[in-house]
Design a protein around this motif. Structure first.
Motif, PDB file in Angstrom:
ATOM      1  N   ASP A  16       0.828  -1.216   0.000  1.00 52.73           N
ATOM      2  CA  ASP A  16       0.000   0.000   0.000  1.00 52.73           C
ATOM      3  C   ASP A  16       0.858   1.261   0.000  1.00 52.73           C
ATOM      4  O   ASP A  16       0.511   2.252  -0.654  1.00 52.73           O
ATOM      5  CB  ASP A  16      -0.966  -0.009   1.178  1.00 52.73           C
ATOM      6  N   VAL A  19       2.122   1.761  -3.575  1.00 51.80           N
ATOM      7  CA  VAL A  19       1.073   2.359  -4.413  1.00 51.80           C
ATOM      8  C   VAL A  19       0.932   3.848  -4.099  1.00 51.80           C
ATOM      9  O   VAL A  19       0.869   4.680  -5.005  1.00 51.80           O
ATOM     10  CB  VAL A  19      -0.262   1.610  -4.241  1.00 51.80           C
ATOM     11  N   SER A  39      -2.134   3.995 -14.468  1.00 54.38           N
ATOM     12  CA  SER A  39      -2.554   3.691 -13.102  1.00 54.38           C
ATOM     13  C   SER A  39      -1.616   2.678 -12.463  1.00 54.38           C
ATOM     14  O   SER A  39      -1.043   1.818 -13.121  1.00 54.38           O
ATOM     15  CB  SER A  39      -3.994   3.181 -13.054  1.00 54.38           C
ATOM     16  N   THR A  41      -2.194   0.396  -9.053  1.00 56.75           N
ATOM     17  CA  THR A  41      -3.236   0.107  -8.067  1.00 56.75           C
ATOM     18  C   THR A  41      -2.952  -1.159  -7.271  1.00 56.75           C
ATOM     19  O   THR A  41      -2.314  -2.091  -7.770  1.00 56.75           O
ATOM     20  CB  THR A  41      -4.609  -0.046  -8.752  1.00 56.75           C
ATOM     21  N   THR A  44      -7.059  -6.379  -5.486  1.00 57.76           N
ATOM     22  CA  THR A  44      -8.118  -6.599  -4.506  1.00 57.76           C
ATOM     23  C   THR A  44      -8.072  -7.968  -3.841  1.00 57.76           C
ATOM     24  O   THR A  44      -8.763  -8.191  -2.841  1.00 57.76           O
ATOM     25  CB  THR A  44      -9.508  -6.410  -5.148  1.00 57.76           C
TER      26      THR A  44
END
Length: 94
Positions: A16, A19, A39, A41, A44
């Motif tokens: 995280d 990112v 992007s 990202t 998930t």
């Protein structure tokens, strides 16, 4: 047109932050001539995976933006990568 797509892997505890640290690069890319989309990202499902997507009008514009690539500190945080370049001959609306 070029599409660069795939993923990087990082330590799950760093993913995280990696990112978030990429937000500046995303903003700079999106403002660069020839960038159609960019992007970085968090995945998930996989806590180590960072999804990458770039769309550029031309190779020249991509290379002008990219320069020499990630700095050594950023590169050291990348544990693995599977990123490919796709050269697109035509684009159609669905």
């Amino acid at each position: 047109m070029l599409i660069i797509a795939g993923y990087l892997t990082a330590e799950p505890t760093d993913r995280d932050a990696f990112v978030a640290d990429g937000a500046k690069a995303v903003s700079m890319a999106r403002a660069a001539p020839g960038c159609l989309d960019f992007s970085i990202t968090a995945d998930t499902v996989d806590a180590a995976r960072i999804n990458i997507f770039e769309r550029w009008e031309s190779e020249e514009e991509l290379l002008t933006f990219r320069g020499s690539g990630p700095d050594s500190d950023t590169a050291a945080r990348i544990l693995g990568a599977e990123v490919r370049r796709y050269v697109i001959a035509s684009v159609e609306d669905p």
